[in-house]
Write an enzyme that holds these catalytic residues in place. Structure first.
Site, PDB file in Angstrom:
ATOM      1  N   HIS A   1      -9.624   0.971   5.175  1.00 43.09           N
ATOM      2  CA  HIS A   1      -8.335   1.211   5.844  1.00 43.09           C
ATOM      3  C   HIS A   1      -8.571   2.176   7.013  1.00 43.09           C
ATOM      4  O   HIS A   1      -9.407   3.082   6.906  1.00 43.09           O
ATOM      5  CB  HIS A   1      -7.338   1.799   4.845  1.00 43.09           C
ATOM      6  CG  HIS A   1      -5.938   1.823   5.388  1.00 43.09           C
ATOM      7  ND1 HIS A   1      -5.517   2.775   6.277  1.00 43.09           N
ATOM      8  CD2 HIS A   1      -4.884   0.989   5.198  1.00 43.09           C
ATOM      9  CE1 HIS A   1      -4.265   2.532   6.599  1.00 43.09           C
ATOM     10  NE2 HIS A   1      -3.855   1.448   5.955  1.00 43.09           N
TER      11      HIS A   1
ATOM     12  N   ASN B   1       0.866  -1.185   0.000  1.00 42.51           N
ATOM     13  CA  ASN B   1       0.000   0.000   0.000  1.00 42.51           C
ATOM     14  C   ASN B   1       0.902   1.234   0.000  1.00 42.51           C
ATOM     15  O   ASN B   1       1.487   1.581   1.026  1.00 42.51           O
ATOM     16  CB  ASN B   1      -0.889  -0.041   1.258  1.00 42.51           C
ATOM     17  CG  ASN B   1      -1.727   1.220   1.407  1.00 42.51           C
ATOM     18  OD1 ASN B   1      -1.812   2.031   0.482  1.00 42.51           O
ATOM     19  ND2 ASN B   1      -2.341   1.385   2.572  1.00 42.51           N
ATOM     20  N   TRP B   2       1.008   1.862  -1.171  1.00 42.14           N
ATOM     21  CA  TRP B   2       1.926   3.001  -1.300  1.00 42.14           C
ATOM     22  C   TRP B   2       1.345   4.285  -0.714  1.00 42.14           C
ATOM     23  O   TRP B   2       2.033   5.301  -0.642  1.00 42.14           O
ATOM     24  CB  TRP B   2       2.285   3.230  -2.779  1.00 42.14           C
ATOM     25  CG  TRP B   2       3.089   2.121  -3.397  1.00 42.14           C
ATOM     26  CD1 TRP B   2       3.607   1.026  -2.757  1.00 42.14           C
ATOM     27  CD2 TRP B   2       3.483   2.002  -4.769  1.00 42.14           C
ATOM     28  NE1 TRP B   2       4.290   0.232  -3.649  1.00 42.14           N
ATOM     29  CE2 TRP B   2       4.235   0.796  -4.893  1.00 42.14           C
ATOM     30  CE3 TRP B   2       3.275   2.774  -5.915  1.00 42.14           C
ATOM     31  CZ2 TRP B   2       4.767   0.376  -6.103  1.00 42.14           C
ATOM     32  CZ3 TRP B   2       3.806   2.343  -7.127  1.00 42.14           C
ATOM     33  CH2 TRP B   2       4.547   1.158  -7.211  1.00 42.14           C
ATOM     34  N   LYS B   3       0.080   4.252  -0.354  1.00 43.82           N
ATOM     35  CA  LYS B   3      -0.606   5.438   0.189  1.00 43.82           C
ATOM     36  C   LYS B   3      -0.396   6.652  -0.748  1.00 43.82           C
ATOM     37  O   LYS B   3      -0.233   6.465  -1.941  1.00 43.82           O
ATOM     38  CB  LYS B   3      -0.118   5.716   1.613  1.00 43.82           C
ATOM     39  CG  LYS B   3      -0.202   4.473   2.503  1.00 43.82           C
ATOM     40  CD  LYS B   3      -0.077   4.781   3.947  1.00 43.82           C
ATOM     41  CE  LYS B   3      -0.049   3.488   4.731  1.00 43.82           C
ATOM     42  NZ  LYS B   3      -0.161   3.664   6.152  1.00 43.82           N
TER      43      LYS B   3
ATOM     44  N   GLY C   1       2.735  -1.237   4.392  1.00 42.35           N
ATOM     45  CA  GLY C   1       2.659   0.187   4.063  1.00 42.35           C
ATOM     46  C   GLY C   1       4.036   0.734   3.737  1.00 42.35           C
ATOM     47  O   GLY C   1       4.572   0.498   2.654  1.00 42.35           O
ATOM     48  N   GLY C   2       4.632   1.454   4.700  1.00 44.41           N
ATOM     49  CA  GLY C   2       5.911   2.149   4.486  1.00 44.41           C
ATOM     50  C   GLY C   2       6.984   1.310   3.797  1.00 44.41           C
ATOM     51  O   GLY C   2       7.650   1.797   2.875  1.00 44.41           O
TER      52      GLY C   2
ATOM     53  N   GLU D   1      -7.016   4.654   7.993  1.00 41.41           N
ATOM     54  CA  GLU D   1      -6.845   6.071   7.648  1.00 41.41           C
ATOM     55  C   GLU D   1      -8.098   6.623   6.967  1.00 41.41           C
ATOM     56  O   GLU D   1      -8.412   7.805   7.081  1.00 41.41           O
ATOM     57  CB  GLU D   1      -5.593   6.241   6.766  1.00 41.41           C
ATOM     58  CG  GLU D   1      -4.330   6.110   7.608  1.00 41.41           C
ATOM     59  CD  GLU D   1      -3.111   5.568   6.882  1.00 41.41           C
ATOM     60  OE1 GLU D   1      -3.082   5.571   5.643  1.00 41.41           O
ATOM     61  OE2 GLU D   1      -2.176   5.121   7.589  1.00 41.41           O
TER      62      GLU D   1
ATOM     63  N   GLU E   1      -5.370  -5.339  10.781  1.00 40.95           N
ATOM     64  CA  GLU E   1      -4.411  -4.260  10.998  1.00 40.95           C
ATOM     65  C   GLU E   1      -4.728  -3.555  12.317  1.00 40.95           C
ATOM     66  O   GLU E   1      -5.558  -2.629  12.338  1.00 40.95           O
ATOM     67  CB  GLU E   1      -4.491  -3.241   9.856  1.00 40.95           C
ATOM     68  CG  GLU E   1      -4.158  -3.797   8.493  1.00 40.95           C
ATOM     69  CD  GLU E   1      -3.556  -2.740   7.588  1.00 40.95           C
ATOM     70  OE1 GLU E   1      -2.464  -2.969   7.093  1.00 40.95           O
ATOM     71  OE2 GLU E   1      -4.176  -1.684   7.394  1.00 40.95           O
TER      72      GLU E   1
ATOM     73  N   SER F   1       3.356  -2.086  10.479  1.00 39.69           N
ATOM     74  CA  SER F   1       4.802  -2.028  10.761  1.00 39.69           C
ATOM     75  C   SER F   1       5.557  -3.293  10.351  1.00 39.69           C
ATOM     76  O   SER F   1       6.467  -3.735  11.057  1.00 39.69           O
ATOM     77  CB  SER F   1       5.040  -1.714  12.244  1.00 39.69           C
ATOM     78  OG  SER F   1       4.529  -0.439  12.549  1.00 39.69           O
TER      79      SER F   1
ATOM     80  N   GLY G   1       2.225   2.061  11.117  1.00 39.21           N
ATOM     81  CA  GLY G   1       3.186   3.157  11.022  1.00 39.21           C
ATOM     82  C   GLY G   1       3.874   3.502  12.336  1.00 39.21           C
ATOM     83  O   GLY G   1       4.507   4.555  12.446  1.00 39.21           O
TER      84      GLY G   1
END
Ligand code: PEP
Length: 249
Positions: A96, A8-10, A231-232, A98, A166, A210, A172
């Site tokens: 998600h 997930n590149w957001k 994610g990151g 967010e 999640e 994470s 994150g």
């Protein structure tokens, strides 16, 4: 079950960076000498077609990060599941944390998005998980069960969707639950699904929050875990490739 590694590149990167990541992953997958998991890249909307074009002849697939529940209409700034499918997406992330928190998405809306995606054969990845507060109060299992009840469509088959567990406090933050805890929750979700739908234990259940190349090998070895939502770390070429390479099934 063959595992899934989903990036997930957001809202990150440029077109050039998206092209570089996608091109390099295609090259590495093509050159790989052993079977790999399903790999899905989820860039932000402007780069979907670019990435889809690069992945077209490969085994990698493209996913979007959200969709609107309506097929078409006067919804300025929104993108429908139908349109995502039309530009080459096979998956879409729905619910998600967010989106739930920053955009105040309700469970009712999330259910409609899932239904819209399934209707056009775009496979939704439903994200759910407990908050830090729910965890501290010992309400993790109750929170997950409630989300399953309110988010899942009334009718679906195990092949229609993927679930990503999640925990909010792990996204994150660099903090992850203990592997035993993840395994217990995966088992709980599989059990909950099997009482809700025939063959429910066949719905792939991923972990997200994470994930790095350091914790991925342990997580990917958990018997109930069908993959990872990253994610990151999915924006870092070698790091993400190491995570993919850590999958043994
Ligand atoms: C996510 O946002 O879905 C996620 C898992 O992020 P990160 O890996 O950066 O915690």
């Amino acid at each position: 079950m063959r595992q899934y590694i989903i990036g997930n590149w957001k809202m990150n990167g440029t077109k050039a960076e998206a092209q570089k990541l996608a091109t390099t992953f295609v090259k590495r997958v093509t050159e790989a000498s052993r079977p790999l998991p399903h790999i899905v890249l989820c860039p932000s909307y402007p780069y979907l077609t670019t990435v889809a074009e690069i992945l077209k002849e490969s085994s990698l697939e493209v996913g979007a990060q959200d969709c609107h529940p309506e097929h078409r209409g006067a919804f300025t700034g929104d993108v429908s599941a139908f349109q995502l499918k039309d530009v080459g997406c096979s998956y879409v992330i729905v619910g998600h944390s967010e989106r739930r928190h920053l955009h105040h998405e309700s469970n009712g809306l999330i259910r409609r998005k899932l239904e819209a995606a399934i209707k056009v054969e775009l496979r939704p990845i439903l994200c759910l998980g407990e908050s830090a507060e729910e965890r501290e109060q010992g309400k993790t299992f109750q929170a997950i069960s409630n989300q399953l009840t309110s988010d899942l469509p009334l009718e679906f088959t195990p092949q229609d969707l993927i679930i990503a567990y999640e925990p909010l406090w792990a996204i994150g933050t660099g903090i992850t639950p203990a592997p035993g805890e993840v395994e217990d929750i995966m088992g709980f979700i599989k059990h909950e699904l099997s009482v809700r739908v025939t063959g429910g234990a066949l719905v792939p259940i991923l972990y997200g929050g994470s994930v790095t190349s350091l914790n991925a090998p342990t997580l990917l070895n958990l018997p109930h875990l069908d993959g990872l939502l990253v994610g990151g770390a999915s924006l870092k070429l070698d790091e993400f490739w190491e995570i993919i390479s850590a999958s043994s099934r």
